[in-house]
Design a protein around this motif. Structure first.
Motif, PDB file in Angstrom:
ATOM      1  N   GLN A 135       0.839  -1.201   0.000  1.00 45.10           N
ATOM      2  CA  GLN A 135       0.000   0.000   0.000  1.00 45.10           C
ATOM      3  C   GLN A 135       0.874   1.250   0.000  1.00 45.10           C
ATOM      4  O   GLN A 135       1.903   1.304   0.685  1.00 45.10           O
ATOM      5  N   GLU A 136       0.438   2.251  -0.748  1.00 44.46           N
ATOM      6  CA  GLU A 136       1.130   3.536  -0.739  1.00 44.46           C
ATOM      7  C   GLU A 136       0.955   4.155   0.640  1.00 44.46           C
ATOM      8  O   GLU A 136      -0.155   4.244   1.153  1.00 44.46           O
ATOM      9  N   VAL A 137       2.076   4.592   1.237  1.00 45.96           N
ATOM     10  CA  VAL A 137       2.007   5.191   2.571  1.00 45.96           C
ATOM     11  C   VAL A 137       2.478   6.644   2.581  1.00 45.96           C
ATOM     12  O   VAL A 137       2.181   7.387   3.526  1.00 45.96           O
ATOM     13  N   TRP A 138       3.197   7.057   1.548  1.00 43.30           N
ATOM     14  CA  TRP A 138       3.691   8.443   1.483  1.00 43.30           C
ATOM     15  C   TRP A 138       3.862   8.831   0.025  1.00 43.30           C
ATOM     16  O   TRP A 138       4.256   8.013  -0.811  1.00 43.30           O
ATOM     17  N   ARG A 139       3.540  10.075  -0.274  1.00 38.28           N
ATOM     18  CA  ARG A 139       3.701  10.609  -1.629  1.00 38.28           C
ATOM     19  C   ARG A 139       4.141  12.064  -1.510  1.00 38.28           C
ATOM     20  O   ARG A 139       3.603  12.820  -0.717  1.00 38.28           O
ATOM     21  N   GLY A 140       5.125  12.426  -2.308  1.00 44.62           N
ATOM     22  CA  GLY A 140       5.569  13.812  -2.349  1.00 44.62           C
ATOM     23  C   GLY A 140       5.792  14.233  -3.781  1.00 44.62           C
ATOM     24  O   GLY A 140       6.125  13.409  -4.635  1.00 44.62           O
ATOM     25  N   HIS A 141       5.565  15.508  -4.041  1.00 46.25           N
ATOM     26  CA  HIS A 141       5.888  16.003  -5.380  1.00 46.25           C
ATOM     27  C   HIS A 141       6.504  17.395  -5.289  1.00 46.25           C
ATOM     28  O   HIS A 141       6.154  18.185  -4.429  1.00 46.25           O
ATOM     29  N   ALA A 142       7.452  17.594  -6.182  1.00 44.66           N
ATOM     30  CA  ALA A 142       8.153  18.878  -6.291  1.00 44.66           C
ATOM     31  C   ALA A 142       7.913  19.403  -7.697  1.00 44.66           C
ATOM     32  O   ALA A 142       8.060  18.674  -8.676  1.00 44.66           O
ATOM     33  N   THR A 143       7.525  20.660  -7.773  1.00 47.54           N
ATOM     34  CA  THR A 143       7.228  21.292  -9.058  1.00 47.54           C
ATOM     35  C   THR A 143       8.047  22.556  -9.188  1.00 47.54           C
ATOM     36  O   THR A 143       8.183  23.315  -8.231  1.00 47.54           O
ATOM     37  N   GLY A 144       8.596  22.778 -10.373  1.00 50.16           N
ATOM     38  CA  GLY A 144       9.360  23.993 -10.620  1.00 50.16           C
ATOM     39  C   GLY A 144       9.734  24.109 -12.089  1.00 50.16           C
ATOM     40  O   GLY A 144       9.508  23.186 -12.881  1.00 50.16           O
ATOM     41  N   THR A 145      10.291  25.238 -12.435  1.00 49.62           N
ATOM     42  CA  THR A 145      10.733  25.482 -13.799  1.00 49.62           C
ATOM     43  C   THR A 145      12.010  24.697 -14.056  1.00 49.62           C
ATOM     44  O   THR A 145      12.913  24.678 -13.227  1.00 49.62           O
ATOM     45  N   ILE A 146      12.068  24.056 -15.206  1.00 55.92           N
ATOM     46  CA  ILE A 146      13.240  23.250 -15.566  1.00 55.92           C
ATOM     47  C   ILE A 146      14.222  24.115 -16.338  1.00 55.92           C
ATOM     48  O   ILE A 146      13.878  24.706 -17.352  1.00 55.92           O
ATOM     49  N   ASN A 147      15.444  24.172 -15.827  1.00 56.49           N
ATOM     50  CA  ASN A 147      16.518  24.868 -16.507  1.00 56.49           C
ATOM     51  C   ASN A 147      17.586  23.831 -16.839  1.00 56.49           C
ATOM     52  O   ASN A 147      18.262  23.331 -15.937  1.00 56.49           O
TER      53      ASN A 147
END
Length: 174
Positions: A135-147
């Motif tokens: 089972q999934e117990v943790w999820r994180g996401h990082a969003t930003g401009t790609i250089n």
């Protein structure tokens, strides 16, 4: 003169706030009924990458993310194991957008320039799955401009922020 100085100060503050808004955004979610503190050892999923997956087209970027996660987790006291407490999966998505900077001034007759630049925004999603229950117990996401010039640095910064958030979530802090 005081009015011009105040307007200039407000403009500088607005510029600083907009620059900060363009920094990486990191968000996490986790199963509050699961004790994340029990997670000490990890391994990576063997992921099948579809033809539309950006990481399928670039094994370099796939390795870059894998190595950054591996290094950050180990630096934070986790151990890679053949019999892990949790398994890690990750994927990315990208989209193209426009960065519009309006440098014009004046009320009636606008002077200055309007700059439009095409940018690519990327999102890195990392998922931790309990090895026992699958089972999934943790999820994180990082969003930003790609250089592309700063890709190593940007990936490392995003992964560092994600692992720091995971550590806080382990302690019960949001």
């Amino acid at each position: 003169m005081k009015l011009i100085r105040n307007l200039f100060t407000c403009g500088v503050l607005l510029l600083l706030c907009s620059a900060a808004a363009m920094a990486q955004s990191v968000q996490t979610d986790y199963d509050r009924n699961f004790n994340l503190a029990n997670l000490k050892t990890f391994s990576f999923y063997q992921q099948e990458r579809g033809p539309r997956d950006p990481l399928a087209a670039s094994s370099i970027n796939d390795r870059r993310i894998h190595d950054a996660l591996n290094a950050q987790l180990k630096a934070n006291g986790f151990t890679e194991s053949a019999n892990p407490d949790f398994q890690i999966g990750y994927f990315v998505s990208t989209k193209t957008g426009l960065d519009i900077q309006d440098n014009r001034y004046g009320w009636f007759q606008r002077r200055g320039s309007l700059n439009v630049e095409q940018v690519t925004e990327g999102t890195l999603v990392v998922v931790f799955v309990d090895s026992a229950t699958k089972q999934e117990v943790w999820r994180g996401h990082a969003t930003g401009t790609i250089n592309p010039k700063n890709l190593n640095e940007d990936v490392n910064k995003a992964v560092t922020k994600l692992v720091q958030k995971f550590k806080k979530n382990q302690l019960g802090k949001n």
